[in-house]
Design an enzyme around this catalytic site. Structure first.
Site, PDB file in Angstrom:
ATOM      1  N   TYR A  21      16.241 -37.403  -0.205  1.00 10.37           N
ATOM      2  CA  TYR A  21      16.450 -37.915   1.150  1.00 10.37           C
ATOM      3  C   TYR A  21      16.316 -36.877   2.249  1.00 10.37           C
ATOM      4  O   TYR A  21      16.341 -37.218   3.427  1.00 10.37           O
ATOM      5  CB  TYR A  21      17.831 -38.570   1.241  1.00 10.37           C
ATOM      6  N   ASN A  73      18.072 -51.034   6.410  1.00  5.18           N
ATOM      7  CA  ASN A  73      18.042 -50.253   5.175  1.00  5.18           C
ATOM      8  C   ASN A  73      19.325 -50.620   4.449  1.00  5.18           C
ATOM      9  O   ASN A  73      20.395 -50.104   4.763  1.00  5.18           O
ATOM     10  CB  ASN A  73      17.975 -48.750   5.451  1.00  5.18           C
ATOM     11  N   HIS A  99      13.143 -48.148   3.779  1.00  4.30           N
ATOM     12  CA  HIS A  99      13.783 -47.218   2.839  1.00  4.30           C
ATOM     13  C   HIS A  99      13.192 -45.838   3.049  1.00  4.30           C
ATOM     14  O   HIS A  99      11.970 -45.697   3.164  1.00  4.30           O
ATOM     15  CB  HIS A  99      13.576 -47.667   1.390  1.00  4.30           C
ATOM     16  N   SER A 101      13.143 -43.334   0.908  1.00  5.35           N
ATOM     17  CA  SER A 101      12.399 -42.933  -0.284  1.00  5.35           C
ATOM     18  C   SER A 101      11.505 -44.088  -0.745  1.00  5.35           C
ATOM     19  O   SER A 101      11.685 -45.239  -0.342  1.00  5.35           O
ATOM     20  CB  SER A 101      13.357 -42.540  -1.413  1.00  5.35           C
ATOM     21  N   ARG A 110      15.353 -49.952  -9.109  1.00  7.97           N
ATOM     22  CA  ARG A 110      15.107 -49.938  -7.664  1.00  7.97           C
ATOM     23  C   ARG A 110      13.781 -50.612  -7.290  1.00  7.97           C
ATOM     24  O   ARG A 110      13.493 -50.791  -6.108  1.00  7.97           O
ATOM     25  CB  ARG A 110      15.088 -48.502  -7.134  1.00  7.97           C
TER      26      ARG A 110
END
Length: 147
Positions: A21, A73, A99, A101, A110
């Site tokens: 991040y 998000n 997002h 990432s 995910r």
């Protein structure tokens, strides 16, 4: 007004998994979004909560508060929350899922987003630039509907 809603663990930006991040904080992200909004001539209001119910309340109340678009998000709730999906599909303003990432290049759990199908679009893996792109799109749509 564009509402930026950040979900669980985004308050840990700069501390949590900086290799994923980055080192910038949530405060840095919020300041950037507010400044980009000023450049585009719109107000940006940023909120963050680790609580799913609070995120639902903000989505439900966004239109009454004057929001014309939402950047969302939802963090980990993206992959688990049917309630957030239903809230997004139940409101009358566009929502863009963002997002930091690339969720598709991470753990397999995910890869699925409950939100993607009910959002205007999804932007993943571009860091802060994803928020900026979403803001541009929402402001452009707002301008087009007024013309």
């Amino acid at each position: 007004m564009i509402l930026v809603i950040n979900g669980p663990n985004l308050n840990l930006l700069g501390q949590r998994e900086p290799d994923v991040y980055g080192a910038a904080t949530l405060s840095d992200l919020e300041t950037a979004c507010e400044n980009w909004g000023k450049e585009l001539g719109t107000e940006v209001e940023c909120r963050q909560s680790n609580h799913e119910g609070q995120l639902l309340e903000w989505l439900h109340g966004a239109e009454a508060e004057g929001a014309t678009g939402i950047i969302l998000n939802a963090g980990g709730y993206t992959h688990t929350s049917v309630a957030l999906r239903d809230a997004v599909s139940g409101i009358n303003i566009p929502v863009i899922e963002v997002h930091l990432s690339n969720i598709h290049a991470r753990e397999s759990f995910r890869h699925h987003s409950y939100l993607a199908a009910v959002c205007l679009g999804s932007i993943v893996g571009l860091g802060f630039a994803g928020y900026r792109a979403a803001l541009h799109i929402l402001v452009e749509r707002e301008t087009d509907t007024r013309a």
